[in-house]
Design a protein around this motif. Structure first.
Motif, PDB file in Angstrom:
ATOM      1  N   GLY A  13      65.275 115.686  40.421  1.00  0.00           N
ATOM      2  CA  GLY A  13      64.674 116.299  41.601  1.00  0.00           C
ATOM      3  C   GLY A  13      65.603 117.256  42.324  1.00  0.00           C
ATOM      4  N   ALA A  14      66.743 117.572  41.710  1.00  0.00           N
ATOM      5  CA  ALA A  14      67.711 118.465  42.351  1.00  0.00           C
ATOM      6  C   ALA A  14      67.223 119.915  42.359  1.00  0.00           C
ATOM      7  CB  ALA A  14      69.055 118.365  41.647  1.00  0.00           C
TER       8      ALA A  14
ATOM      9  N   SER B 223      65.227 103.783  44.460  1.00  0.00           N
ATOM     10  CA  SER B 223      64.442 104.701  45.283  1.00  0.00           C
ATOM     11  C   SER B 223      64.311 106.070  44.664  1.00  0.00           C
ATOM     12  CB  SER B 223      65.097 104.842  46.676  1.00  0.00           C
ATOM     13  OG  SER B 223      66.380 105.454  46.549  1.00  0.00           O
ATOM     14  N   GLY B 224      65.185 106.378  43.740  1.00  0.00           N
ATOM     15  CA  GLY B 224      65.113 107.695  43.111  1.00  0.00           C
ATOM     16  C   GLY B 224      65.880 108.749  43.870  1.00  0.00           C
ATOM     17  N   GLY B 225      66.593 108.372  44.936  1.00  0.00           N
ATOM     18  CA  GLY B 225      67.308 109.344  45.741  1.00  0.00           C
ATOM     19  C   GLY B 225      68.479 109.988  45.030  1.00  0.00           C
ATOM     20  N   ASN B 226      68.990 109.354  44.002  1.00  0.00           N
ATOM     21  CA  ASN B 226      70.121 109.883  43.254  1.00  0.00           C
ATOM     22  C   ASN B 226      69.725 110.370  41.864  1.00  0.00           C
ATOM     23  OD1 ASN B 226      71.524 109.053  45.469  1.00  0.00           O
ATOM     24  ND2 ASN B 226      73.139 108.007  44.337  1.00  0.00           N
ATOM     25  N   ASP B 227      68.450 110.632  41.680  1.00  0.00           N
ATOM     26  CA  ASP B 227      67.937 111.133  40.402  1.00  0.00           C
ATOM     27  C   ASP B 227      68.042 112.661  40.395  1.00  0.00           C
ATOM     28  OD1 ASP B 227      66.622 111.778  38.091  1.00  0.00           O
ATOM     29  OD2 ASP B 227      64.812 110.633  38.541  1.00  0.00           O
ATOM     30  N   VAL B 228      68.882 113.217  39.514  1.00  0.00           N
ATOM     31  CA  VAL B 228      69.113 114.663  39.513  1.00  0.00           C
ATOM     32  C   VAL B 228      67.910 115.468  39.003  1.00  0.00           C
ATOM     33  CG1 VAL B 228      71.606 114.399  39.246  1.00  0.00           C
ATOM     34  CG2 VAL B 228      70.163 114.627  37.215  1.00  0.00           C
TER      35      VAL B 228
ATOM     36  N   LEU C  43      70.980 118.153  46.119  1.00  0.00           N
ATOM     37  CA  LEU C  43      69.999 117.077  46.085  1.00  0.00           C
ATOM     38  C   LEU C  43      69.955 116.418  47.457  1.00  0.00           C
ATOM     39  CD1 LEU C  43      68.048 115.278  44.444  1.00  0.00           C
ATOM     40  CD2 LEU C  43      70.014 113.827  43.878  1.00  0.00           C
ATOM     41  N   ASN C  44      68.778 116.443  48.063  1.00  0.00           N
ATOM     42  CA  ASN C  44      68.583 115.856  49.401  1.00  0.00           C
ATOM     43  C   ASN C  44      69.559 116.437  50.430  1.00  0.00           C
ATOM     44  OD1 ASN C  44      66.565 114.157  48.349  1.00  0.00           O
ATOM     45  ND2 ASN C  44      68.098 112.623  47.753  1.00  0.00           N
ATOM     46  N   GLY C  45      69.794 117.753  50.308  1.00  0.00           N
ATOM     47  CA  GLY C  45      70.656 118.439  51.258  1.00  0.00           C
ATOM     48  C   GLY C  45      72.140 118.331  50.969  1.00  0.00           C
ATOM     49  N   ARG C  46      72.509 117.616  49.907  1.00  0.00           N
ATOM     50  CA  ARG C  46      73.918 117.454  49.584  1.00  0.00           C
ATOM     51  C   ARG C  46      74.269 118.287  48.363  1.00  0.00           C
ATOM     52  NH1 ARG C  46      77.142 111.996  47.566  1.00  0.00           N
ATOM     53  NH2 ARG C  46      79.201 113.002  47.391  1.00  0.00           N
TER      54      ARG C  46
END
Length: 255
Positions: free
Chosen positions: A12-13, A5-10, A37-40
């Motif tokens: 986009g951080a 999904s790309g949610g853990n791709d830095v 990243l994504n609020g984390r």
């Protein structure tokens, strides 16, 4: 690692530096940004590792974040490095740059060593100054610009010539009172060639002709006589010819 999904791709951080800019103090500048990243919030060493580039001088440094463990990808961010305005510190100006020596074409970029001074002090490359090159690969006039760095300011330009490499004769075809010379094309974009011929190997009484091509007839030669021939390439800069080395000598008998 989790891919998909790309949610853990830095890449986009969000990378935020605590300061708008950083002062150069004579050593590499390595600020620690805040990364999320994504609020984390991500932590260096656990979620990513960081590598710095271009951070040893005035300008812009680059921080390359590479995801590790559950994270992947890369993120490049930049920060500004400026000179500290210190009224008590005096920045010296480059006052002298020696003339670089000419070079022979090698097929690669040519770099020259110069002596750089500020007053009586000899400066060190990459610590007190950097050098920027222009047109330093092919035959011709190359430029190098010495630029002050750290506690030194100023820019001084110097030039050197890249001459053609040693020329080579391909073959020689003898005719009646004439001879045809085939020159192997020299690399590096020379302007042309000089063909020199003489009845003796010492070339004490010789004649020569210039040609832009690699094939040339020499006429009005004496029949049944031996001639020695050699060639060299040249580059014309501002109306002046700069020569490479002569080829080996070839001897031919005229028909």
């Amino acid at each position: 690692m989790i891919y998909g999904s790309g949610g853990n791709d830095v890449s986009g951080a969000e990378v935020v530096y605590p300061q708008r800019y950083y002062y150069y103090e004579g050593k590499p500048v390595t600020p620690k940004p805040s990364v999320s990243l994504n609020g984390r919030h991500l932590e260096e060493g656990r979620d990513y590792c960081i590598e710095y580039m271009g951070n040893n001088g005035i300008g812009f440094g680059c921080a390359c974040l590479t995801g590790i463990n559950d994270y992947y990808g890369q993120n490049f961010s930049y920060y500004q490095i400026i000179r500290r305005k210190d009224n008590n510190k005096k920045y010296e100006k480059i006052s002298f740059v020696s003339q670089p020596k000419n070079s022979v074409y090698t097929g690669k970029s040519i770099f020259r060593t110069v002596r750089v001074k500020s007053g009586n002090r000899v400066l060190k490359l990459n610590k007190d100054y950097t050098v920027k090159y222009t047109a330093n690969k092919n035959c011709g006039k190359a430029r190098m610009e010495v630029i002050g760095k750290g506690g030194y300011t100023g820019k001084i330009k110097r030039y050197f010539v890249i001459v053609p490499k040693k020329a080579r004769i391909g073959k020689i075809k003898a005719g009646k009172k004439k001879v045809k010379v085939y020159i192997r094309k020299s690399p590096g974009k020379p302007s042309g060639y000089q063909i020199c011929w003489s009845a003796g190997k010492k070339f004490s009484k010789s004649k020569s002709v210039f040609t832009a091509g690699t094939v040339r007839w020499m006429r009005r030669l004496k029949r049944k006589k031996y001639y020695c021939i050699k060639v060299r390439a040249y580059k014309t800069i501002n109306g002046k010819k700069y020569f490479g080395s002569y080829s080996g000598i070839k001897r031919v008998k005229i028909k």
